[in-house]
Scaffold this active site. Sequence first.
Site, PDB file in Angstrom:
ATOM      1  N   THR A 206       7.838  58.064  39.736  1.00 12.00           N
ATOM      2  CA  THR A 206       8.902  57.060  39.632  1.00 12.00           C
ATOM      3  C   THR A 206       9.429  56.602  40.993  1.00 12.00           C
ATOM      4  O   THR A 206       9.304  57.320  41.966  1.00 12.00           O
ATOM      5  CB  THR A 206      10.047  57.743  38.855  1.00 12.00           C
ATOM      6  N   ARG A 234       7.605  56.604  23.811  1.00 12.56           N
ATOM      7  CA  ARG A 234       8.299  57.697  24.512  1.00 12.56           C
ATOM      8  C   ARG A 234       9.178  57.105  25.630  1.00 12.56           C
ATOM      9  O   ARG A 234       8.741  56.264  26.403  1.00 12.56           O
ATOM     10  CB  ARG A 234       7.276  58.666  25.105  1.00 12.56           C
ATOM     11  N   GLY A 236      11.639  58.171  28.863  1.00 11.60           N
ATOM     12  CA  GLY A 236      12.030  59.276  29.733  1.00 11.60           C
ATOM     13  C   GLY A 236      13.471  59.165  30.186  1.00 11.60           C
ATOM     14  O   GLY A 236      14.298  58.493  29.558  1.00 11.60           O
ATOM     15  N   ASP A 237      13.768  59.829  31.282  1.00 11.08           N
ATOM     16  CA  ASP A 237      15.143  59.860  31.791  1.00 11.08           C
ATOM     17  C   ASP A 237      15.500  58.622  32.613  1.00 11.08           C
ATOM     18  O   ASP A 237      16.680  58.295  32.762  1.00 11.08           O
ATOM     19  CB  ASP A 237      15.332  61.083  32.686  1.00 11.08           C
ATOM     20  N   THR A 257      13.794  61.658  39.812  1.00 11.65           N
ATOM     21  CA  THR A 257      12.377  61.571  39.446  1.00 11.65           C
ATOM     22  C   THR A 257      11.888  62.954  39.042  1.00 11.65           C
ATOM     23  O   THR A 257      12.279  63.952  39.645  1.00 11.65           O
ATOM     24  CB  THR A 257      11.516  61.028  40.598  1.00 11.65           C
ATOM     25  N   GLY A 258      11.069  63.000  38.009  1.00 15.53           N
ATOM     26  CA  GLY A 258      10.572  64.302  37.588  1.00 15.53           C
ATOM     27  C   GLY A 258      10.264  64.296  36.103  1.00 15.53           C
ATOM     28  O   GLY A 258      10.150  63.226  35.489  1.00 15.53           O
TER      29      GLY A 258
HETATM   30  N1  ASP Z   1      11.107  60.735  35.220  1.00 10.47           N
HETATM   31  C1  ASP Z   1      10.006  59.920  34.809  1.00 10.47           C
HETATM   32  C2  ASP Z   1       9.815  60.070  33.337  1.00 10.47           C
HETATM   33  O1  ASP Z   1       9.875  61.168  32.825  1.00 10.47           O
HETATM   34  C3  ASP Z   1       8.736  60.252  35.496  1.00 10.47           C
HETATM   35  C4  ASP Z   1       8.839  60.411  36.979  1.00 10.47           C
HETATM   36  O2  ASP Z   1       9.904  60.537  37.528  1.00 10.47           O
HETATM   37  O3  ASP Z   1       7.823  60.385  37.611  1.00 10.47           O
HETATM   38  O4  ASP Z   1       9.527  59.101  32.697  1.00 10.47           O
END
Ligand code: ASP
Length: 341
Positions: A206, A234, A236-237, A257-258
Amino acid sequence: MKKSLMLAAIFLVLSGSAFADQGPIALAIHGGAGTIERDKMSPEREKAYRDKLGEALDRGYAVLEQGGSSLDAVVTAINILEDSPLFNAGKGAVYTFDAEHELDASIMDGSTRAAGAVAGVKQVQNPINLARMVMEDSPFVMLAGEGAEAFARSRGVPMVDNKSFDTNERLQQLRKAKEKLRREQEADKDYRAAVQQLPQSFKTGTVGAVALDKRGNLAAGTSTGGMTAKCYGRIGDSPVIGAGTFADNRSCAVSATGHGEYFIRFNVAADICARVEYQQQSVASAANQVINQVLTAAGGTGGVVVLDRKGNMALTFNTPGMYRASRSNTQPVEIAIFRDQ
Ligand code: ASP
Protein backbone atom coordinates in the site's frame (compact mmCIF):
# COMPACT_ATOMS: atom_id res chain seq x y z
CA MET A 1 -5.68 59.62 7.63
CA LYS A 2 -7.71 57.40 5.34
CA LYS A 3 -4.50 56.34 3.60
CA SER A 4 -2.69 55.45 6.82
CA LEU A 5 -5.69 53.46 8.02
CA MET A 6 -5.68 51.56 4.78
CA LEU A 7 -1.94 50.89 5.06
CA ALA A 8 -2.41 49.69 8.62
CA ALA A 9 -5.19 47.36 7.47
CA ILE A 10 -3.02 45.97 4.67
CA PHE A 11 -0.17 45.46 7.15
CA LEU A 12 -2.47 43.61 9.53
CA VAL A 13 -3.76 41.31 6.80
CA LEU A 14 -0.26 40.59 5.54
CA SER A 15 1.27 40.05 8.96
CA GLY A 16 -1.72 37.91 9.95
CA SER A 17 -1.17 35.57 7.06
CA ALA A 18 2.58 35.66 7.67
CA PHE A 19 2.02 34.56 11.28
CA ALA A 20 -0.36 31.89 10.12
CA ASP A 21 2.35 30.70 7.75
CA GLN A 22 5.13 30.32 10.25
CA GLY A 23 4.49 26.89 11.74
CA PRO A 24 6.52 23.76 11.13
CA ILE A 25 5.85 21.75 7.98
CA ALA A 26 6.41 18.04 7.50
CA LEU A 27 5.59 15.15 5.20
CA ALA A 28 6.09 11.41 5.67
CA ILE A 29 5.15 8.80 3.09
CA HIS A 30 5.23 5.02 2.78
CA GLY A 31 5.02 2.55 -0.09
CA GLY A 32 4.20 -0.60 1.85
CA ALA A 33 5.78 -2.79 4.51
CA GLY A 34 6.75 -6.43 4.22
CA THR A 35 9.50 -8.91 3.54
CA ILE A 36 11.78 -6.44 1.83
CA GLU A 37 15.36 -7.61 2.17
CA ARG A 38 18.53 -6.05 0.86
CA ASP A 39 20.08 -9.27 -0.41
CA LYS A 40 16.95 -10.02 -2.45
CA MET A 41 16.80 -6.67 -4.23
CA SER A 42 18.92 -5.67 -7.22
CA PRO A 43 20.69 -2.28 -7.05
CA GLU A 44 18.64 -1.10 -10.06
CA ARG A 45 15.36 -1.97 -8.41
CA GLU A 46 16.39 -0.38 -5.15
CA LYS A 47 17.32 2.80 -7.01
CA ALA A 48 13.98 2.83 -8.83
CA TYR A 49 12.12 2.65 -5.48
CA ARG A 50 14.28 5.30 -3.85
CA ASP A 51 13.90 7.63 -6.85
CA LYS A 52 10.12 7.30 -6.91
CA LEU A 53 9.81 7.78 -3.14
CA GLY A 54 12.07 10.84 -3.47
CA GLU A 55 9.94 12.26 -6.28
CA ALA A 56 6.69 11.80 -4.33
CA LEU A 57 8.26 13.35 -1.22
CA ASP A 58 9.68 16.34 -3.12
CA ARG A 59 6.46 17.09 -4.95
CA GLY A 60 4.34 16.78 -1.80
CA TYR A 61 6.78 18.83 0.25
CA ALA A 62 6.85 21.57 -2.40
CA VAL A 63 3.09 21.96 -1.90
CA LEU A 64 3.68 22.59 1.81
CA GLU A 65 6.58 24.99 1.19
CA GLN A 66 4.40 27.02 -1.14
CA GLY A 67 1.80 27.36 1.61
CA GLY A 68 -0.52 24.66 0.26
CA SER A 69 -2.73 22.54 2.50
CA SER A 70 -1.75 19.25 4.11
CA LEU A 71 -4.61 17.61 2.16
CA ASP A 72 -3.12 18.82 -1.14
CA ALA A 73 0.34 17.58 -0.11
CA VAL A 74 -1.03 14.13 0.81
CA VAL A 75 -2.91 13.79 -2.48
CA THR A 76 0.04 15.05 -4.55
CA ALA A 77 2.43 12.52 -3.01
CA ILE A 78 -0.04 9.63 -3.21
CA ASN A 79 -0.92 10.32 -6.87
CA ILE A 80 2.74 9.88 -7.83
CA LEU A 81 2.90 6.53 -6.04
CA GLU A 82 -0.49 5.43 -7.45
CA ASP A 83 0.75 6.17 -10.98
CA SER A 84 3.95 4.15 -10.48
CA PRO A 85 3.84 0.41 -11.28
CA LEU A 86 6.29 -0.17 -8.41
CA PHE A 87 3.62 0.13 -5.73
CA ASN A 88 0.44 -1.74 -4.91
CA ALA A 89 -1.95 1.14 -5.59
CA GLY A 90 -3.43 2.41 -8.86
CA LYS A 91 -1.15 1.16 -11.67
CA GLY A 92 0.68 -1.84 -10.22
CA ALA A 93 -2.15 -2.84 -7.90
CA VAL A 94 -2.27 -6.51 -6.96
CA TYR A 95 -4.83 -8.91 -8.49
CA THR A 96 -7.85 -10.45 -6.85
CA PHE A 97 -8.30 -14.22 -7.04
CA ASP A 98 -10.35 -13.61 -10.20
CA ALA A 99 -7.52 -11.61 -11.79
CA GLU A 100 -9.08 -8.18 -11.45
CA HIS A 101 -8.07 -5.11 -9.47
CA GLU A 102 -10.24 -3.73 -6.67
CA LEU A 103 -8.89 -0.53 -5.20
CA ASP A 104 -9.43 1.05 -1.78
CA ALA A 105 -8.47 4.51 -0.51
CA SER A 106 -9.25 6.99 2.24
CA ILE A 107 -8.32 10.48 3.37
CA MET A 108 -8.88 12.47 6.56
CA ASP A 109 -8.63 16.15 7.40
CA GLY A 110 -7.16 16.66 10.89
CA SER A 111 -8.62 20.15 11.28
CA THR A 112 -12.26 19.04 11.02
CA ARG A 113 -12.11 15.24 11.24
CA ALA A 114 -13.85 15.20 7.90
CA ALA A 115 -13.10 11.96 6.06
CA GLY A 116 -13.76 10.25 2.75
CA ALA A 117 -13.20 6.71 1.54
CA VAL A 118 -13.83 4.44 -1.42
CA ALA A 119 -13.67 0.67 -1.44
CA GLY A 120 -13.56 -1.92 -4.19
CA VAL A 121 -13.43 0.50 -7.11
CA LYS A 122 -12.32 -0.96 -10.42
CA GLN A 123 -12.23 1.87 -12.92
CA VAL A 124 -10.91 4.93 -11.15
CA GLN A 125 -7.32 5.81 -11.97
CA ASN A 126 -6.52 7.64 -8.73
CA PRO A 127 -8.75 6.33 -5.93
CA ILE A 128 -7.35 8.85 -3.40
CA ASN A 129 -8.83 11.68 -5.49
CA LEU A 130 -12.22 9.99 -5.42
CA ALA A 131 -11.95 9.50 -1.64
CA ARG A 132 -11.33 13.24 -1.35
CA MET A 133 -14.38 13.97 -3.51
CA VAL A 134 -16.50 11.77 -1.25
CA MET A 135 -15.22 13.81 1.71
CA GLU A 136 -15.67 17.24 0.14
CA ASP A 137 -18.55 16.74 -2.25
CA SER A 138 -20.93 14.23 -0.66
CA PRO A 139 -22.73 13.84 2.65
CA PHE A 140 -21.09 10.41 3.14
CA VAL A 141 -17.81 9.07 4.43
CA MET A 142 -17.48 5.80 2.51
CA LEU A 143 -18.75 4.64 -0.87
CA ALA A 144 -18.12 1.15 -2.25
CA GLY A 145 -18.05 -0.61 -5.61
CA GLU A 146 -20.58 0.40 -8.25
CA GLY A 147 -22.03 3.16 -6.07
CA ALA A 148 -18.60 4.74 -5.71
CA GLU A 149 -18.13 4.55 -9.46
CA ALA A 150 -21.55 6.02 -10.19
CA PHE A 151 -20.63 8.89 -7.86
CA ALA A 152 -17.31 9.28 -9.73
CA ARG A 153 -19.11 9.41 -13.08
CA SER A 154 -21.59 11.95 -11.78
CA ARG A 155 -18.65 14.16 -10.83
CA GLY A 156 -17.04 13.84 -14.27
CA VAL A 157 -14.20 11.54 -13.20
CA PRO A 158 -12.99 9.68 -16.32
CA MET A 159 -13.34 5.89 -16.08
CA VAL A 160 -10.41 3.71 -17.07
CA ASP A 161 -10.27 0.05 -18.07
CA ASN A 162 -9.49 -2.26 -15.15
CA LYS A 163 -6.71 -3.70 -17.30
CA SER A 164 -4.90 -0.37 -17.21
CA PHE A 165 -3.74 -1.33 -13.69
CA ASP A 166 -2.17 -4.58 -14.98
CA THR A 167 1.51 -5.35 -14.56
CA ASN A 168 3.25 -8.58 -15.41
CA GLU A 169 4.99 -8.72 -12.05
CA ARG A 170 1.70 -8.67 -10.10
CA LEU A 171 0.26 -11.29 -12.44
CA GLN A 172 3.17 -13.60 -11.65
CA GLN A 173 2.53 -12.95 -7.95
CA LEU A 174 -1.11 -13.96 -8.40
CA ARG A 175 -0.10 -17.17 -10.15
CA LYS A 176 2.31 -18.02 -7.34
CA ALA A 177 -0.25 -17.16 -4.68
CA LYS A 178 -2.92 -19.38 -6.30
CA GLU A 179 -0.45 -22.21 -6.62
CA LYS A 180 0.44 -21.90 -2.95
CA LEU A 181 -3.23 -21.74 -1.95
CA ARG A 182 -3.93 -24.86 -4.00
CA ARG A 183 -1.08 -26.77 -2.36
CA GLU A 184 -2.07 -25.68 1.14
CA GLN A 185 -5.64 -26.76 0.53
CA GLU A 186 -4.50 -30.07 -0.89
CA ALA A 187 -2.55 -30.52 2.31
CA ASP A 188 -5.94 -30.22 4.03
CA LYS A 189 -5.61 -26.66 5.25
CA ASP A 190 -8.88 -24.78 5.03
CA TYR A 191 -9.04 -21.58 2.97
CA ARG A 192 -8.64 -19.39 6.03
CA ALA A 193 -5.46 -21.14 7.15
CA ALA A 194 -4.14 -21.21 3.58
CA VAL A 195 -4.53 -17.44 3.20
CA GLN A 196 -2.76 -16.94 6.54
CA GLN A 197 0.16 -18.96 5.15
CA LEU A 198 0.69 -16.69 2.14
CA PRO A 199 4.02 -14.87 2.33
CA GLN A 200 3.97 -11.27 3.51
CA SER A 201 5.02 -10.00 0.12
CA PHE A 202 1.60 -11.09 -1.19
CA LYS A 203 -0.25 -9.12 1.43
CA THR A 204 1.44 -5.75 1.41
CA GLY A 205 2.46 -2.77 -0.73
CA THR A 206 0.00 0.00 0.00
CA VAL A 207 0.95 3.68 -0.32
CA GLY A 208 0.18 6.48 2.10
CA ALA A 209 1.12 9.92 3.37
CA VAL A 210 0.75 12.19 6.40
CA ALA A 211 1.36 15.93 6.22
CA LEU A 212 1.46 19.06 8.37
CA ASP A 213 0.96 22.42 6.68
CA LYS A 214 1.98 25.95 7.65
CA ARG A 215 -1.42 26.57 9.22
CA GLY A 216 -0.86 23.71 11.65
CA ASN A 217 -3.32 21.34 9.98
CA LEU A 218 -2.67 17.62 9.78
CA ALA A 219 -3.95 15.26 7.08
CA ALA A 220 -3.54 11.57 6.29
CA GLY A 221 -4.31 9.43 3.24
CA THR A 222 -3.88 5.83 2.11
CA SER A 223 -4.41 4.02 -1.21
CA THR A 224 -4.09 0.33 -2.05
CA GLY A 225 -4.86 -2.59 -4.31
CA GLY A 226 -5.24 -4.70 -1.17
CA MET A 227 -3.98 -8.27 -0.93
CA THR A 228 -2.93 -10.60 -3.77
CA ALA A 229 -5.55 -13.29 -4.49
CA LYS A 230 -8.08 -11.65 -2.21
CA CYS A 231 -11.63 -12.80 -2.61
CA TYR A 232 -13.72 -10.31 -4.64
CA GLY A 233 -15.41 -7.86 -2.34
CA ARG A 234 -12.74 -8.18 0.35
CA ILE A 235 -12.04 -4.81 1.90
CA GLY A 236 -8.93 -4.16 3.95
CA ASP A 237 -8.01 -1.50 6.47
CA SER A 238 -6.87 1.17 4.00
CA PRO A 239 -10.33 2.70 3.39
CA VAL A 240 -11.41 2.20 7.00
CA ILE A 241 -11.11 5.41 8.98
CA GLY A 242 -9.45 4.61 12.31
CA ALA A 243 -7.84 1.42 11.01
CA GLY A 244 -5.69 2.41 8.01
CA THR A 245 -6.05 6.19 8.11
CA PHE A 246 -6.67 8.75 10.84
CA ALA A 247 -5.97 12.45 11.40
CA ASP A 248 -6.94 14.82 14.19
CA ASN A 249 -5.16 18.09 14.97
CA ARG A 250 -5.51 17.28 18.69
CA SER A 251 -3.29 14.23 18.39
CA CYS A 252 -1.68 13.07 15.15
CA ALA A 253 -2.05 11.82 11.59
CA VAL A 254 -1.49 8.17 10.68
CA SER A 255 -1.36 6.15 7.46
CA ALA A 256 -0.90 2.40 7.78
CA THR A 257 0.21 -0.52 5.67
CA GLY A 258 0.17 -4.20 6.46
CA HIS A 259 -2.12 -7.16 6.94
CA GLY A 260 -5.38 -5.26 6.84
CA GLU A 261 -7.54 -7.65 8.84
CA TYR A 262 -5.34 -7.05 11.91
CA PHE A 263 -5.27 -3.30 11.39
CA ILE A 264 -9.07 -3.27 11.35
CA ARG A 265 -9.43 -5.51 14.41
CA PHE A 266 -6.90 -3.49 16.40
CA ASN A 267 -8.10 -0.11 15.11
CA VAL A 268 -4.43 0.70 14.63
CA ALA A 269 -4.42 4.29 13.33
CA ALA A 270 -6.98 5.58 15.85
CA ASP A 271 -5.35 3.67 18.72
CA ILE A 272 -2.03 5.42 18.07
CA CYS A 273 -3.76 8.82 18.06
CA ALA A 274 -5.72 7.97 21.22
CA ARG A 275 -2.48 7.18 23.07
CA VAL A 276 -1.03 10.51 21.91
CA GLU A 277 -4.15 12.44 22.94
CA TYR A 278 -5.15 10.80 26.21
CA GLN A 279 -1.83 9.55 27.54
CA GLN A 280 0.26 12.42 26.18
CA GLN A 281 2.60 9.91 24.61
CA SER A 282 5.00 10.96 21.88
CA VAL A 283 4.15 9.72 18.39
CA ALA A 284 7.25 7.49 18.50
CA SER A 285 6.21 5.83 21.74
CA ALA A 286 2.54 5.40 20.73
CA ALA A 287 3.48 3.93 17.34
CA ASN A 288 6.02 1.64 18.93
CA GLN A 289 3.52 0.30 21.48
CA VAL A 290 0.78 -0.35 18.94
CA ILE A 291 2.96 -1.82 16.18
CA ASN A 292 5.69 -3.60 18.12
CA GLN A 293 3.64 -4.74 21.10
CA VAL A 294 -0.11 -4.91 20.46
CA LEU A 295 0.02 -5.86 16.77
CA THR A 296 3.06 -8.10 17.03
CA ALA A 297 1.54 -10.02 19.96
CA ALA A 298 -1.61 -10.60 17.88
CA GLY A 299 0.40 -11.88 14.90
CA GLY A 300 -0.24 -8.85 12.67
CA THR A 301 2.47 -7.45 10.42
CA GLY A 302 2.94 -4.01 8.92
CA GLY A 303 3.81 -0.45 9.72
CA VAL A 304 2.70 3.17 9.96
CA VAL A 305 3.85 6.71 9.27
CA VAL A 306 2.79 9.08 12.06
CA LEU A 307 3.08 12.86 12.42
CA ASP A 308 2.04 15.37 15.09
CA ARG A 309 1.44 19.13 14.99
CA LYS A 310 4.95 19.93 16.11
CA GLY A 311 6.38 18.06 13.14
CA ASN A 312 7.49 15.01 15.17
CA MET A 313 7.41 11.90 13.01
CA ALA A 314 7.53 8.14 13.54
CA LEU A 315 8.00 5.64 10.72
CA THR A 316 7.48 2.38 12.58
CA PHE A 317 7.12 -1.22 11.32
CA ASN A 318 7.47 -4.79 12.56
CA THR A 319 8.45 -6.28 9.19
CA PRO A 320 11.95 -6.58 7.71
CA GLY A 321 11.39 -3.43 5.67
CA MET A 322 9.04 -0.60 4.74
CA TYR A 323 9.39 1.74 1.76
CA ARG A 324 9.39 5.15 3.39
CA ALA A 325 10.54 8.76 3.16
CA SER A 326 10.19 11.88 5.27
CA ARG A 327 11.16 15.51 5.47
CA SER A 328 10.34 18.49 7.66
CA ASN A 329 11.58 22.05 8.03
CA THR A 330 13.99 20.79 10.71
CA GLN A 331 14.83 17.37 9.26
CA PRO A 332 16.42 16.82 5.84
CA VAL A 333 15.12 14.30 3.28
CA GLU A 334 15.33 10.72 4.53
CA ILE A 335 14.55 7.83 2.19
CA ALA A 336 14.76 4.29 3.47
CA ILE A 337 13.64 0.78 2.59
CA PHE A 338 15.27 -1.73 4.93
CA ARG A 339 15.38 -1.83 8.68
CA ASP A 340 18.95 -0.55 8.59
CA GLN A 341 17.90 2.13 6.06
N1 ASP B 1 -3.33 -2.92 4.27
C1 ASP B 1 -3.59 -3.35 2.93
C2 ASP B 1 -4.75 -4.28 2.94
O1 ASP B 1 -4.83 -5.14 3.79
C3 ASP B 1 -2.43 -4.02 2.29
C4 ASP B 1 -1.12 -3.32 2.45
O2 ASP B 1 -0.97 -2.44 3.26
O3 ASP B 1 -0.23 -3.65 1.72
O4 ASP B 1 -5.55 -4.21 2.05
